[in-house]
Design a protein around this motif. Structure first.
Motif, PDB file in Angstrom:
ATOM      1  N   ASN A 204       0.800  -1.226   0.000  1.00  0.00           N
ATOM      2  CA  ASN A 204       0.000   0.000   0.000  1.00  0.00           C
ATOM      3  C   ASN A 204       0.834   1.276   0.000  1.00  0.00           C
ATOM      4  OD1 ASN A 204      -2.305  -1.567   0.099  1.00  0.00           O
ATOM      5  ND2 ASN A 204      -2.515  -1.428   2.322  1.00  0.00           N
ATOM      6  N   GLN A 207       1.708   3.046  -3.211  1.00  0.00           N
ATOM      7  CA  GLN A 207       0.610   3.506  -4.059  1.00  0.00           C
ATOM      8  C   GLN A 207       0.089   4.876  -3.619  1.00  0.00           C
ATOM      9  OE1 GLN A 207       0.677   1.115  -6.279  1.00  0.00           O
ATOM     10  NE2 GLN A 207       1.891  -0.051  -4.793  1.00  0.00           N
ATOM     11  N   ASP A 238      -5.428   2.219   0.731  1.00  0.00           N
ATOM     12  CA  ASP A 238      -5.091   0.894   0.232  1.00  0.00           C
ATOM     13  C   ASP A 238      -4.955   0.899  -1.282  1.00  0.00           C
ATOM     14  OD1 ASP A 238      -7.665   0.814  -0.865  1.00  0.00           O
ATOM     15  OD2 ASP A 238      -8.500  -0.258   0.855  1.00  0.00           O
ATOM     16  N   ILE A 239      -4.545  -0.248  -1.801  1.00  0.00           N
ATOM     17  CA  ILE A 239      -4.272  -0.356  -3.226  1.00  0.00           C
ATOM     18  C   ILE A 239      -5.523  -0.095  -4.054  1.00  0.00           C
ATOM     19  CG2 ILE A 239      -3.623  -1.989  -5.045  1.00  0.00           C
ATOM     20  CD1 ILE A 239      -1.625  -3.203  -3.106  1.00  0.00           C
ATOM     21  N   SER A 242      -6.169   3.504  -4.205  1.00  0.00           N
ATOM     22  CA  SER A 242      -5.179   4.119  -5.086  1.00  0.00           C
ATOM     23  C   SER A 242      -5.553   3.933  -6.544  1.00  0.00           C
ATOM     24  CB  SER A 242      -3.803   3.503  -4.825  1.00  0.00           C
ATOM     25  OG  SER A 242      -2.871   3.944  -5.765  1.00  0.00           O
TER      26      SER A 242
END
Length: 274
Positions: A204, A207, A238-239, A242
Motif C-alpha cells: 500500500n 501507491q 489501500d491499493i 489508489s
C-alpha cells in the motif's frame, strides 16, 4: 590549512573563520553550513587525486558563497506513514537502484510521521538533481508521472535557450541535458529495475500520493510533481483506493512549473570551473 589534503572530509558546520584555505584539496568534501568570516581562499584543488587537474579560483565573495552552499537535495513526501513491510521493501528497492545508478550513493534520510513519510536524498552537485530524482521515484506508483514531468522540464530548458539568459553556459546546459538523457535513454536498465521492483506494487505504501521537490545549492526549491490527491489524506489508504484515484485522474493534465520558475531555479546552480 594551505594545501591541506581534505579529500572526502566531513566538516559540515565547521568554523573556518580566519583560516587560509588557498590550495586545499577538497574533492568530494562537504562544505555546507560553514563559518567563513575572515577566511582567505584564492583557489582550491577539486581533482579526485589532488593533482591540481581541476582548480576552482575565487574572489572574496565567490569563496564565501562556495563554502556556504546549501546541500542540493531531492525530497519525496509520501502521504502515508512508513510501516515495517514498506521499510523492508524500500531498503531492497534502493539497493537495487544503486547497483545501476551510482550517483545514488546513500540511502535517503527518513522522517516518519503519523500521516506522512519524507525521504530526503542529498546529491553532490546541482546537475545531479534531475537524473537522481528520475531514479529515486522508481519504486512509487507516481513514478511515471514524475518522470514524464522531468522529461518535460528538460524540453523546456532546451527550448527556452536558458544559456543565453543566465550564467547557465552552453557547457553547463550540455552537462545537465546529457546526465538526464543518459538516465532516460537507459531503457533496458529501467525495465529491469521495474521488473525487480514489482514487489512494491503489492504494498500500500508505494501507491500513496507523492510530492517531489528539488532544492538547489542556493536554497531555492522547485516542485516537479505533486499528485492531485496529495495532502488529502485517506485513512487506511489501500491499493484499491489508489487504483480508483488513479483511474479518476487518468485524464488529469500534469502541472508543470512555469518556464520562468525553471529558469530561476537553474540560475541558483553552482558549478565547478576547471
Amino acid at each position: 590549512m594551505t594545501q591541506a589534503k581534505l579529500i572526502k572530509a566531513e566538516w559540515v558546520g565547521a568554523d573556518l573563520s580566519g583560516a587560509t584555505l588557498t590550495g586545499a584539496k577538497l574533492y568530494s568534501t562537504s562544505r555546507f553550513g560553514l563559518k567563513t568570516e575572515g577566511m582567505i581562499c584564492e583557489w582550491i584543488d577539486l581533482s579526485p587525486s589532488g593533482d591540481r587537474s581541476i582548480i576552482q579560483k575565487f574572489n572574496t565573495e565567490a569563496s564565501r558563497e562556495f563554502f556556504n552552499e546549501t546541500p542540493p537535495t531531492i525530497r519525496i513526501v509520501i502521504d502515508k506513514p512508513l510501516d515495517h513491510e514498506a521499510n523492508f521493501a524500500i531498503a531492497g528497492a534502493y539497493h537495487q537502484i544503486a547497483q545501476q545508478y551510482r550517483e545514488l550513493k546513500q540511502p535517503p534520510s527518513m522522517e516518519i510521521g503519523r500521516r506522512r513519510t519524507v525521504f530526503t536524498f542529498r546529491v553532490d552537485s546541482d546537475l545531479n538533481l534531475l537524473p537522481t530524482a528520475y531514479m529515486a521515484i522508481l519504486p512509487f506508483q507516481d513514478s511515471t508521472t514524475t518522470q514524464n514531468n522531468i522529461r518535460t522540464l528538460l524540453a523546456i530548458i532546451k527550448s527556452e535557450k536558458v544559456p543565453h539568459i543566465t550564467s547557465f553556459t552552453p557547457q553547463h546546459c550540455h552537462q545537465l541535458t546529457t546526465l538526464v538523457e543518459q538516465v532516460i535513454e537507459n531503457t533496458a536498465v529501467i525495465k529491469e529495475l521495474i521488473n525487480i521492483l514489482k514487489i512494491t506494487t503489492k504494498i500500500n505504501f508505494f501507491q500513496a500520493p507523492t510530492q517531489t521537490t528539488l532544492t538547489n545549492s542556493s536554497a531555492q526549491s522547485l516542485i516537479i510533481h505533486a499528485h492531485p490527491q496529495f495532502g488529502r489524506f485517506i485513512d487506511n489508504y489501500d491499493i484499491n483506493a489508489s487504483k480508483n484515484v488513479g483511474n479518476s485522474l487518468s485524464n488529469t493534465k500534469a502541472i508543470i512549473p512555469s518556464a520562468s520558475m525553471i529558469v530561476d531555479f537553474i540560475k541558483g546552480f553552482h558549478y565547478i570551473s576547471s
